[in-house]
Design a protein around this motif. Structure first.
Motif, mmCIF file in Angstrom:
data_model
loop_
_atom_site.group_PDB
_atom_site.id
_atom_site.type_symbol
_atom_site.label_atom_id
_atom_site.label_comp_id
_atom_site.label_asym_id
_atom_site.label_seq_id
_atom_site.Cartn_x
_atom_site.Cartn_y
_atom_site.Cartn_z
ATOM 1 N N ARG A 1 0.140 8.539 6.598
ATOM 2 C CA ARG A 1 -0.513 8.304 5.297
ATOM 3 C C ARG A 1 0.416 7.501 4.379
ATOM 4 N NH1 ARG A 1 -4.718 12.553 4.316
ATOM 5 N NH2 ARG A 1 -4.481 12.084 2.114
ATOM 6 N N LEU B 1 0.649 3.939 5.634
ATOM 7 C CA LEU B 1 -0.612 3.238 5.398
ATOM 8 C C LEU B 1 -0.746 2.857 3.932
ATOM 9 C CD1 LEU B 1 -3.285 2.314 6.622
ATOM 10 C CD2 LEU B 1 -4.214 4.572 6.114
ATOM 11 N N HIS B 2 -0.395 3.789 3.085
ATOM 12 C CA HIS B 2 -0.493 3.519 1.646
ATOM 13 C C HIS B 2 0.414 2.362 1.256
ATOM 14 C CE1 HIS B 2 0.141 4.255 -2.708
ATOM 15 N NE2 HIS B 2 -1.114 4.696 -2.663
ATOM 16 N N ARG C 1 -0.827 -1.002 2.819
ATOM 17 C CA ARG C 1 -1.976 -1.579 2.105
ATOM 18 C C ARG C 1 -1.550 -2.165 0.765
ATOM 19 N NH1 ARG C 1 -7.314 -0.032 3.713
ATOM 20 N NH2 ARG C 1 -7.947 -0.233 1.542
ATOM 21 N N GLU D 1 -9.728 1.779 13.041
ATOM 22 C CA GLU D 1 -10.399 2.956 12.481
ATOM 23 C C GLU D 1 -10.064 4.240 13.236
ATOM 24 O OE1 GLU D 1 -14.519 1.874 12.288
ATOM 25 O OE2 GLU D 1 -14.225 0.747 10.436
ATOM 26 N N MET D 2 -8.823 4.366 13.579
ATOM 27 C CA MET D 2 -8.382 5.606 14.231
ATOM 28 C C MET D 2 -8.118 6.669 13.172
ATOM 29 S SD MET D 2 -5.784 4.427 17.272
ATOM 30 C CE MET D 2 -5.633 6.074 17.904
ATOM 31 N N GLU E 1 -3.289 -7.720 17.495
ATOM 32 C CA GLU E 1 -3.228 -7.560 16.045
ATOM 33 C C GLU E 1 -1.798 -7.348 15.540
ATOM 34 O OE1 GLU E 1 -7.683 -5.571 15.823
ATOM 35 O OE2 GLU E 1 -5.879 -4.328 15.896
ATOM 36 N N VAL F 1 -1.456 0.118 9.500
ATOM 37 C CA VAL F 1 -2.635 -0.596 9.007
ATOM 38 C C VAL F 1 -3.538 -0.993 10.170
ATOM 39 C CG1 VAL F 1 -3.398 -2.744 7.921
ATOM 40 C CG2 VAL F 1 -1.528 -1.424 6.897
ATOM 41 N N CYS G 1 -5.165 2.359 11.693
ATOM 42 C CA CYS G 1 -6.082 3.095 10.816
ATOM 43 C C CYS G 1 -7.197 2.213 10.263
ATOM 44 C CB CYS G 1 -5.317 3.723 9.652
ATOM 45 S SG CYS G 1 -4.288 5.110 10.138
ATOM 46 N N ASP G 2 -6.862 1.014 9.841
ATOM 47 C CA ASP G 2 -7.861 0.184 9.172
ATOM 48 C C ASP G 2 -8.599 -0.730 10.140
ATOM 49 O OD1 ASP G 2 -7.671 1.151 6.609
ATOM 50 O OD2 ASP G 2 -5.975 -0.127 6.096
ATOM 51 N N LEU G 3 -7.874 -1.385 11.016
ATOM 52 C CA LEU G 3 -8.553 -2.314 11.919
ATOM 53 C C LEU G 3 -9.221 -1.590 13.081
ATOM 54 C CD1 LEU G 3 -6.035 -5.310 12.132
ATOM 55 C CD2 LEU G 3 -7.864 -4.877 10.482
ATOM 56 N N ARG H 1 -6.629 -5.721 21.931
ATOM 57 C CA ARG H 1 -6.771 -6.076 20.514
ATOM 58 C C ARG H 1 -5.621 -5.502 19.685
ATOM 59 N NH1 ARG H 1 -12.134 -5.150 21.731
ATOM 60 N NH2 ARG H 1 -12.065 -3.031 20.911
ATOM 61 N N ILE I 1 -1.066 -9.558 7.523
ATOM 62 C CA ILE I 1 -0.787 -8.422 8.422
ATOM 63 C C ILE I 1 0.450 -8.710 9.254
ATOM 64 C CG2 ILE I 1 -1.643 -7.179 10.445
ATOM 65 C CD1 ILE I 1 -4.452 -7.434 9.262
ATOM 66 N N TYR J 1 -6.062 9.742 11.325
ATOM 67 C CA TYR J 1 -4.633 9.881 11.038
ATOM 68 C C TYR J 1 -3.919 10.636 12.167
ATOM 69 C CZ TYR J 1 -5.832 8.595 6.212
ATOM 70 O OH TYR J 1 -6.269 7.937 5.102
#
Lengths: 255, 192
Positions: free
Chosen positions: B158, B161-162, B165, B140-141, B26, B133, B136-138, B22, B122, B143
């Motif tokens: 971080r 990711l910021h 997003r 959910e790992m 992704e 992204v 961390c987001d898809l 995945r 994405i 940091y």
């Protein structure tokens, strides 16, 4: 908490990573009275929901079964090859070690053969004296060399004795500085050098050859260098031709 | 597994292959690439399973790091990060987006469009933002694990990711500032 602090924690807030409850409450309280941060929180929350929705569509995605089959096949091959002590790759490793050992032994043997045969295959370049170039038997007219006669006999050791029988008369010298005496023994020799003590034809017909071992310095008496290939170990072998009365009248050096 | 236990290898593969597959799907949008990379990761594990050092991170992070490395290599070789969509390629067009039995057609269509737009957004992100992204987001790992996969610091994760997003929001909604009436809000008013 101000907007900057809120911005720094907003992602952790919406992704539920903010473990500190106090911070969480502070952030929510800030969003409650700050319109900008409330909009940011709403926006981030919607984005997170969209991302989660997208991620959920991929939840069932897996590599096809053929990948697992392929990997298991590779794993079995690898496992058989690496763990079996006597078979498979273990045997291959033994075979490889054996091959390496044989190659090493062959290399050592080749080096030994080359070293042992080098003197025979590459005889020295020491030139024979011009008088050796004489292709005639020791001439009676040659000056007596009584001063040379004792030298070969000093410390000489008789090795063999045989009748020449005329089979090997005075060797062609000059261009043929060496002739093969015994192919099985890889012997080569200089031409006969006259010692000037006997008539050639009569002497050679009845000559007896005696194989002797002489000090290498004996070569000097005949104008040959002691570093010659004829004296590899400080000694030189020679065939001394003896007349019927036992008088030496010619000599040749044998390698 | 190092001892040659096939069951252990099978268990490990079945537990981890989905996440790897995945993740590559992704970040690349390509099912064939995800398949190749998944196979390559476990082949590398078969060849040398001693490469994993537990003190340096979780096994999942280690495997995903390998997957990322292989994926980037494949993508660099192919010189394309976003494949051209092809008709009938369900892997790139939401193959699992069939409407639920109790979902009305309008909702199903809306959901399908949303997911398609998220996927495209994405895939259009720069690589390092996309990775952050996706992880961390898809997936959910944490940091920390993401940092281990990407080989960077937590602060960098971080930051990426910021930024990632924010770019996603711009692509999907146009961002807060683009919305009507929001220009009047002064973002600096609370900073004092």
């Amino acid at each position: 908490m101000n907007c900057k602090d809120f911005e720094n924690t907003i992602h952790e807030l919406v992704s539920r990573r903010l473990a500190d409850k106090t911070k969480q409450l502070d952030a929510l309280e800030h969003a409650g009275h700050c319109l900008w941060c409330a909009l940011r929180l709403d926006e981030e929350t919607k984005l997170t929901e969209k991302l989660h929705a997208f991620a959920s569509t991929l939840q069932g995605q897996r590599a096809p079964a053929r990948v697992e089959e392929e990997l298991l096949r590779a794993f079995r091959e690898r496992n058989v090859g690496s763990n079996a002590p006597l078979f498979g790759l273990g045997r291959k490793r033994v075979g490889r070690g054996l091959r390496l050992g044989l190659a090493f032994a062959a290399a050592v043997a080749a080096v030994w053969v080359v070293v042992s045969l080098w003197p025979r295959l590459h005889p020295g370049s020491s030139a024979l004296p011009s008088r050796v170039s004489n292709n005639r038997p020791p001439a009676a007219s040659a000056a007596p060399r009584s001063n040379l006669a004792p030298a070969p006999l000093t410390g000489a050791t008789a090795l063999t004795s045989r009748k020449s029988g005329g089979a090997q008369p005075i060797v062609q010298a000059g261009s043929l500085e060496r002739v093969a005496l015994d192919e099985s023994a890889n012997e080569v020799a200089t031409g006969f050098i006259s010692l000037g003590t006997c008539d050639d034809s009569q002497c050679m017909a009845e000559a007896t050859l005696v194989r002797v071992r002489l000090p290498a310095e004996a070569l000097l008496a005949f104008g040959l260098g002691t570093d010659s290939d004829y004296a590899p170990e400080g000694f030189v072998q020679a065939d001394v031709a003896l007349a019927s009365g036992g008088v030496p009248f010619a000599i040749r050096f044998v390698n | 597994m190092q001892a040659g236990d096939e069951n252990a290898f099978t268990a490990l593969y079945r537990r981890r292959q989905g996440g790897i597959y995945r993740f590559v799907l992704e970040i690349s949008g390509s099912a064939p690439l995800a398949e190749d990379v998944t196979q390559e990761v476990f082949m590398a594990l078969i060849r040398d399973s001693r490469g994993y050092d537990p003190s340096r991170g979780s096994l999942a992070a280690y495997l995903l790091g390998m997957a990322r490395h292989h994926a980037l290599r494949f993508l660099k070789r192919d010189q394309t990060y976003v494949p051209i969509p092809q008709a009938g390629d369900s892997s790139r067009d939401g193959g699992d987006l069939a409407p639920a039995s109790d979902e009305d057609p309008h909702s199903a269509m809306s959901r399908r469009e949303t997911i398609h737009s998220v996927r495209q957004a994405i895939l259009s992100l720069p690589g390092h933002y996309r990775e952050a992204v996706v992880l961390c987001d898809l997936n959910e790992m944490s940091y920390e694990d993401t940092a281990a996969v990407l080989g960077c610091s937590v602060g960098t994760v971080r930051s990426r990711l910021h930024r990632g997003r924010a770019l996603l929001m711009q692509k999907l909604t146009g961002g807060v500032k683009a919305e009507a009436g929001n220009e009047a809000i002064d973002p600096n008013r609370c900073l004092a």
